[in-house]
Design a protein around this motif. Sequence first.
Motif, short mmCIF file in Angstrom:
data_model
loop_
_atom_site.label_atom_id
_atom_site.label_comp_id
_atom_site.label_asym_id
_atom_site.label_seq_id
_atom_site.Cartn_x
_atom_site.Cartn_y
_atom_site.Cartn_z
N GLU A 48 -0.26 7.07 -17.38
CA GLU A 48 -0.32 7.74 -16.09
C GLU A 48 -0.92 6.80 -15.04
OE1 GLU A 48 -2.09 11.55 -16.15
OE2 GLU A 48 -0.59 12.40 -17.48
N PRO A 49 -0.30 6.71 -13.88
CA PRO A 49 -0.79 5.82 -12.83
C PRO A 49 -2.07 6.36 -12.19
CG PRO A 49 1.00 7.16 -12.00
CD PRO A 49 0.89 7.46 -13.46
N GLN A 50 -2.72 5.54 -11.42
CA GLN A 50 -3.90 5.98 -10.68
C GLN A 50 -3.44 6.71 -9.41
OE1 GLN A 50 -7.31 5.60 -11.68
NE2 GLN A 50 -6.06 5.39 -13.52
N THR A 51 -2.98 7.90 -9.64
CA THR A 51 -2.36 8.68 -8.56
C THR A 51 -3.34 8.99 -7.44
OG1 THR A 51 -0.83 9.70 -10.13
CG2 THR A 51 -1.18 10.84 -8.03
N ASN A 52 -2.94 8.71 -6.21
CA ASN A 52 -3.71 9.14 -5.04
C ASN A 52 -2.81 9.71 -3.94
OD1 ASN A 52 -2.60 6.76 -4.11
ND2 ASN A 52 -4.55 5.84 -3.47
N PHE A 80 -12.47 12.12 -6.35
CA PHE A 80 -12.14 11.92 -4.94
C PHE A 80 -13.22 12.57 -4.07
CE2 PHE A 80 -7.86 11.81 -6.91
CZ PHE A 80 -7.44 10.57 -6.45
N ASN A 81 -13.62 11.88 -3.03
CA ASN A 81 -14.58 12.45 -2.08
C ASN A 81 -13.89 13.30 -1.02
OD1 ASN A 81 -16.75 11.23 -3.35
ND2 ASN A 81 -16.69 9.41 -2.06
N ALA A 152 -8.24 21.03 -10.64
CA ALA A 152 -8.04 19.67 -11.11
C ALA A 152 -9.27 18.79 -10.90
CB ALA A 152 -6.83 19.04 -10.43
N LEU A 153 -9.99 19.03 -9.80
CA LEU A 153 -11.11 18.16 -9.44
C LEU A 153 -12.46 18.83 -9.68
CD1 LEU A 153 -9.66 16.75 -6.08
CD2 LEU A 153 -9.52 15.74 -8.37
N LYS A 154 -12.47 19.87 -10.52
CA LYS A 154 -13.74 20.57 -10.76
C LYS A 154 -14.75 19.61 -11.38
CE LYS A 154 -11.79 22.67 -14.95
NZ LYS A 154 -11.39 23.96 -15.56
N GLY A 155 -15.99 19.77 -10.95
CA GLY A 155 -17.04 18.86 -11.38
C GLY A 155 -17.19 17.67 -10.46
N HIS A 156 -16.26 17.53 -9.52
CA HIS A 156 -16.31 16.43 -8.56
C HIS A 156 -16.13 17.01 -7.15
CE1 HIS A 156 -16.06 13.53 -11.83
NE2 HIS A 156 -15.10 14.26 -12.33
N PRO A 157 -17.19 17.48 -6.52
CA PRO A 157 -17.07 18.11 -5.20
C PRO A 157 -16.37 17.19 -4.20
CG PRO A 157 -19.27 18.40 -6.08
CD PRO A 157 -18.59 17.41 -6.98
N PHE A 158 -15.45 17.77 -3.45
CA PHE A 158 -14.72 17.01 -2.45
C PHE A 158 -14.67 17.81 -1.15
CE2 PHE A 158 -11.70 19.72 -4.61
CZ PHE A 158 -10.89 20.21 -3.59
N LYS A 159 -14.46 17.11 -0.05
CA LYS A 159 -14.22 17.75 1.23
C LYS A 159 -12.72 17.75 1.50
CE LYS A 159 -18.67 16.46 3.32
NZ LYS A 159 -19.33 15.80 4.48
N ILE A 160 -12.28 18.74 2.28
CA ILE A 160 -10.86 18.88 2.58
C ILE A 160 -10.60 18.61 4.06
CG2 ILE A 160 -10.98 21.38 3.07
CD1 ILE A 160 -8.17 19.92 0.99
N LEU A 184 -8.10 7.23 5.43
CA LEU A 184 -7.57 7.04 4.09
C LEU A 184 -8.23 5.82 3.45
CD1 LEU A 184 -3.82 7.77 4.83
CD2 LEU A 184 -5.40 9.24 3.59
N ASP A 185 -8.89 6.04 2.32
CA ASP A 185 -9.55 4.95 1.62
C ASP A 185 -9.44 5.18 0.12
OD1 ASP A 185 -11.50 6.87 0.91
OD2 ASP A 185 -12.75 6.36 2.63
N ALA A 186 -10.10 4.35 -0.65
CA ALA A 186 -9.97 4.39 -2.11
C ALA A 186 -10.48 5.68 -2.72
CB ALA A 186 -10.69 3.20 -2.73
N GLU A 187 -11.28 6.45 -1.97
CA GLU A 187 -11.84 7.69 -2.50
C GLU A 187 -11.16 8.93 -1.90
OE1 GLU A 187 -15.96 7.12 -1.55
OE2 GLU A 187 -16.36 6.16 -3.48
N THR A 188 -9.95 8.71 -1.35
CA THR A 188 -9.21 9.79 -0.70
C THR A 188 -7.90 10.07 -1.42
OG1 THR A 188 -10.12 9.21 1.48
CG2 THR A 188 -8.12 10.55 1.45
N LEU A 189 -7.61 11.35 -1.61
CA LEU A 189 -6.33 11.81 -2.15
C LEU A 189 -5.50 12.38 -1.00
CD1 LEU A 189 -4.45 12.76 -4.54
CD2 LEU A 189 -5.78 14.89 -4.53
#
Length: 302
Positions: A48-52, A80-81, A152-160, A184-189
């Motif tokens: 699986e690729p490093q999908t972003n 992801f942040n 999918a991202l539970k345990g990793h709080p992110f902002k929308i 858009l940066d390395a920590e963004t989906l």
Amino acid sequence: MSTKTTTIKNNTHILESTIAGTWYPKSAKALDALIKYCLDNVPTSDAEPQTNVLILPHAGYAYSAQTAAYGIKHIQGRDFNRVVLLAPSHRVHLNNVLVCPEADAVSTPYGTIEIDKEAIESVAHHFKVARNDAVHANEHSTQIQYPVLQYALKGHPFKIVPFIVGSMDRTALEKAADALRTILDAETLLVVSSDFTHYGDDFDYVPFEKKARENVERLDLKAFESIQKLDLDGFLFHITSNGATICGHDPIAVMLALLPKNAVLDMAHYETSSDESGDYSRFVCYLCVTGHADWAAPRDHP
């Protein structure tokens, strides 16, 4: 602003879900069961690729959750942040504008997701951004994505950063892409919300007398061919020349305008709302795309 769709808790203005219990289950337990079931039906990949980057459907979960599972399986457990969400407007005509909520957070049965106000301000510095809770409260294409992202991202709080994308002319597409690139940066989906062809009399789209399912899939795969090639002009030509009823074509076009030339996109799954019943007099198509983009790379592709 409707008091039925917004609340204030601990001085935080929250935009409540207006589709929980209809478009998707109203309890976290029921959501867990449904999403887990769909993920269990997705074959495991050893590479699986490093999908972003994702394109996910936005119909009710009874129709679209299985297709979406093919995408969110690629990001499970990732850290992801920020999630930037681009979605179309179904009920309000918008022109050359991005619309975000006025609220500080959005809510689902899983709880709240904080809206990244700082990121929105960065985009607004370069492109027209309107703030409107009512537009978001009446739009399922953004709200449908929140629970699957939380799961999918539970345990990793992110902002929308949820943007409803208006109809865009070519100049606006480029300017919107330039503005979005600032966040858009390395920590963004990046997530694009779109269903594909809508076929049937009530969609005013019945171009085929026979083999509707096969012919529509051929058209959708032609659209995906342009998407995979990062060919914005080819994608826009496909929409106009075929009268394609891809409801998220404006968000997809913005995505194509901002992706760097080294971005890689793959189709993870394709199906229609009528594949189980076999009645193809009326159906909607769902396509899941996964991809990877190095946001620091040049974007001078065709």
